[in-house]
Design an enzyme around this catalytic site. Sequence first.
Site, PDB file in Angstrom:
ATOM      1  N   ASP A 196       8.289   6.991   2.153  1.00 34.39           N
ATOM      2  CA  ASP A 196       7.832   7.414   3.474  1.00 34.39           C
ATOM      3  C   ASP A 196       8.827   7.208   4.610  1.00 34.39           C
ATOM      4  OD1 ASP A 196       5.715   7.384   1.745  1.00 34.39           O
ATOM      5  OD2 ASP A 196       4.436   6.102   2.947  1.00 34.39           O
ATOM      6  N   GLU A 428       4.796  -5.135  -4.369  1.00 34.87           N
ATOM      7  CA  GLU A 428       4.943  -3.715  -4.057  1.00 34.87           C
ATOM      8  C   GLU A 428       6.417  -3.323  -4.111  1.00 34.87           C
ATOM      9  OE1 GLU A 428       3.737  -0.684  -0.361  1.00 34.87           O
ATOM     10  OE2 GLU A 428       3.322  -2.839  -0.214  1.00 34.87           O
TER      11      GLU A 428
END
Length: 479
Positions: A196, A428
């Site tokens: 992103d 993550e």
Amino acid sequence: MDRSAQLTARPTERDIAYDPPPAAEALHFRAATVLEGNWTGASTVPSRGLYPHQWSWDSAFIAIGLRHLSPLRAQTELETLLDAQWGDGRIPHIVFNPSVPLDAYFPSPDFWCSSTAGRAAGAPRTVQTSGIVQPPVHALAAWLVHRADPGLSRARGFLTRVYPRLAAWHRYLLHRRDLGGGGLASVVHPWEQGMDNSPCWDAPLSRIAPAPARSFRRADLDHGAAEDRPTDLDYGRYVRLATEYRDRGYADTGGDFAVEDPAFNALLIASEHALARIARELGAPGTARHARAERLTAALVERLWDPAEGMFFCRDTRGGGPDGELIPERSVSGLLPLLLPALPRDITAALVRTAHGPHFGLGDTTRLAPSYDLLGEAFDPHRYWRGPAWFNTSWLLERGLRTHGERARADALRAAVLHLAGTSGFAEYVDPYSGEACGATGFSWTAALALDLLHDEHARDTDGVTELAVKELKGGDRG
């Protein structure tokens, strides 16, 4: 009881049906526990706090790992996602859980207004989704899930049901998203590419006026440090792009952001090869799909390969001249076409050199490939997709290295992924130098892909080559 339940139930007597045994500290057990904890009954959330809904490419990676615990659950993961597919073929990047409060995640369902704003594009009426997409890993995941238990898959008609939906998804990308006219799919929002906050988006985003800060509230900052997340300016531009896309009824033409990304298209090509295998399994020829994948590979090289830099770059189709312009930012995305078996040998050799050279330092200064150029001005080892190392991109690179015969490098990367997945608490993402955990822990795709690599250890032949994985990625024998 499937194996995920067996592993997390802590039976009083050891179950010898599973190898290795379910010891509490075993990486298998810990990974299975993460997936069990994030399972909702129909799908798996990436993490309970920051990402409380179903995400598209997350579910594909999760299914790849779940197939080793429960092929049925892995099939269900993909089926739940595909149940939210739009009439025009797109698979939305988020499927919202209606039991989650609206303020738990932004942009929330009331921002996307999928059932009303997306009506012309065939958005479902019974479930709320986002209107953008994510990388097309799904057909590859479906094929691997089928291979985990072909008998169960055939008995349930799994491939028969998912194949037409996956074919429609690819048609959407190949026809509606060829915005540059060169045969490749474009993303219309940075969130679609999955990476992103990559510096690759800085130049095309600079043309976008940000949405006013008072017009939205960032829920991500409730779960992560501001210095690790996108800036407010970048987030305002993301919101503006998404708002304009929604307000034109999710029509793909007419936007100011359209970028051809190498990883997005490489995954489309890999999944096109997988669709060919699925077609053959269902009794249809896969020749046309293999041929299409090879044409897409040629287009990828023609439009995005830079021989002087030894890697692929994004193409901004709205910048420069009539054909757009390459974006000179080195992202891990530009290494991921290594996954493709039909790349020319000189290109694969150059990609391997670049991955292990000073810009990414793989196996030298870094254990996992950073998401962005170590020498780039925008590099930050902790900020989202601007430097940290991610486990899904490392899994893809490991597959690519192994596909092209780089066994020792693939083995080293595999070992690093497994070590850091365990020591980081299935983070993550991690600092590419230190391996320090960043973002959420107990992250589902990290656990799932660790499981896949752990399983691969037992599937490896005496020479250390994962023969089955290579055949799957190459499309197998075409006889």
